[in-house]
Scaffold this active site. Structure first.
Site, PDB file in Angstrom:
ATOM      1  N   GLY A 197      34.952  41.676  38.914  1.00 25.30           N
ATOM      2  CA  GLY A 197      33.894  41.654  37.905  1.00 25.30           C
ATOM      3  C   GLY A 197      32.634  42.382  38.335  1.00 25.30           C
ATOM      4  O   GLY A 197      31.890  42.891  37.495  1.00 25.30           O
ATOM      5  N   SER A 198      32.394  42.459  39.629  1.00 27.40           N
ATOM      6  CA  SER A 198      31.145  43.036  40.143  1.00 27.40           C
ATOM      7  C   SER A 198      31.060  44.537  39.867  1.00 27.40           C
ATOM      8  O   SER A 198      31.977  45.292  40.183  1.00 27.40           O
ATOM      9  CB  SER A 198      31.076  42.771  41.648  1.00 27.40           C
ATOM     10  OG  SER A 198      30.420  43.821  42.322  1.00 27.40           O
TER      11      SER A 198
END
Length: 220
Positions: A13-14
């Protein structure tokens, strides 16, 4: 080139992690991916803190050399493994523009994202209206940089486009409406087509979206 000695500590997700994945793809380097679940505090394990005392992701360990901060990793990968300098030009003026955009990405665009959206991930409630205005201001600047330009820094794709793409696509998946920033819309459509590893970036965002939706639902 396959570098099985290149360990990449990440979470899909980062946006910083996705930046590194796309840059690695662009320079033809294979990452040995190791998932670090920061929600569970896995980044605080002593063996990880030894690699990165700041215990942040992404962290890259290349044959024992440990480096963190996504933009620093991106530049390192291009300088060490790039076939040429197109993604991070050696010319001082061209490189200065790429650096300026990378610092803008970190200090302005990403900062605005974090202030408004991070509380939403943690509590289900976003930041303030003032925080939201900071996002609009940041997009306004990006829109101006892209006036008459296909890329954010110079005439071709650079690490600055890739870093900003990782973040703009995050704004896209959480449904921030940036349609009025027409230069950004035009740049984004092209960047998705020309950036290596875009599919993997979008896949990581789908995982993030599921998490985001769950958080929103839990807050209701």
């Amino acid at each position: 080139i396959t570098h099985s000695d290149m360990d990449f500590y990440y979470m899909p997700g980062s946006s910083g992690c996705r930046t590194v994945q796309m840059v690695a793809k662009a320079v033809g380097v294979e990452l040995n991916k190791k998932l670090v679940n920061t929600m569970e505090g896995e980044q605080l394990k002593p063996e990880f803190v030894k690699l990165n005392p700041q215990h942040t992701i992404p962290t890259l360990v290349d044959n024992g050399f440990s480096i963190w901060e996504s933009r620093a990793i991106a530049v390192y990968l291009v300088e060490k493994y790039g076939k040429d300098d197109s993604l991070f030009p050696k010319d001082p003026k061209k490189q200065a523009v790429v650096n300026q955009r990378l610092y803008f990405d970190m200090g302005t665009l990403n900062d605005a994202f974090a202030k408004y959206y991070y509380p939403l991930f943690r509590t289900g409630q976003p930041g303030s209206d003032e925080d939201f205005k900071k996002i609009e201001t940041a997009f306004g600047f990006l829109n101006t940089f892209l006036e008459g330009q296909d890329y954010v820094a110079g005439d071709n794709l650079t690490v600055a486009d890739i870093a900003i793409l990782a973040l703009v696509s995050t704004f896209d998946i959480i449904e921030f409406d940036f349609s009025k920033y027409t230069n950004v819309v035009r740049w984004y459509a092209n960047a998705k087509k020309v950036t290596p590893g875009w599919d993997e970036n979008w896949e990581g965002l789908q995982q993030m979206k599921a998490f985001f939706e769950a958080r929103k639902a839990a807050a209701k």
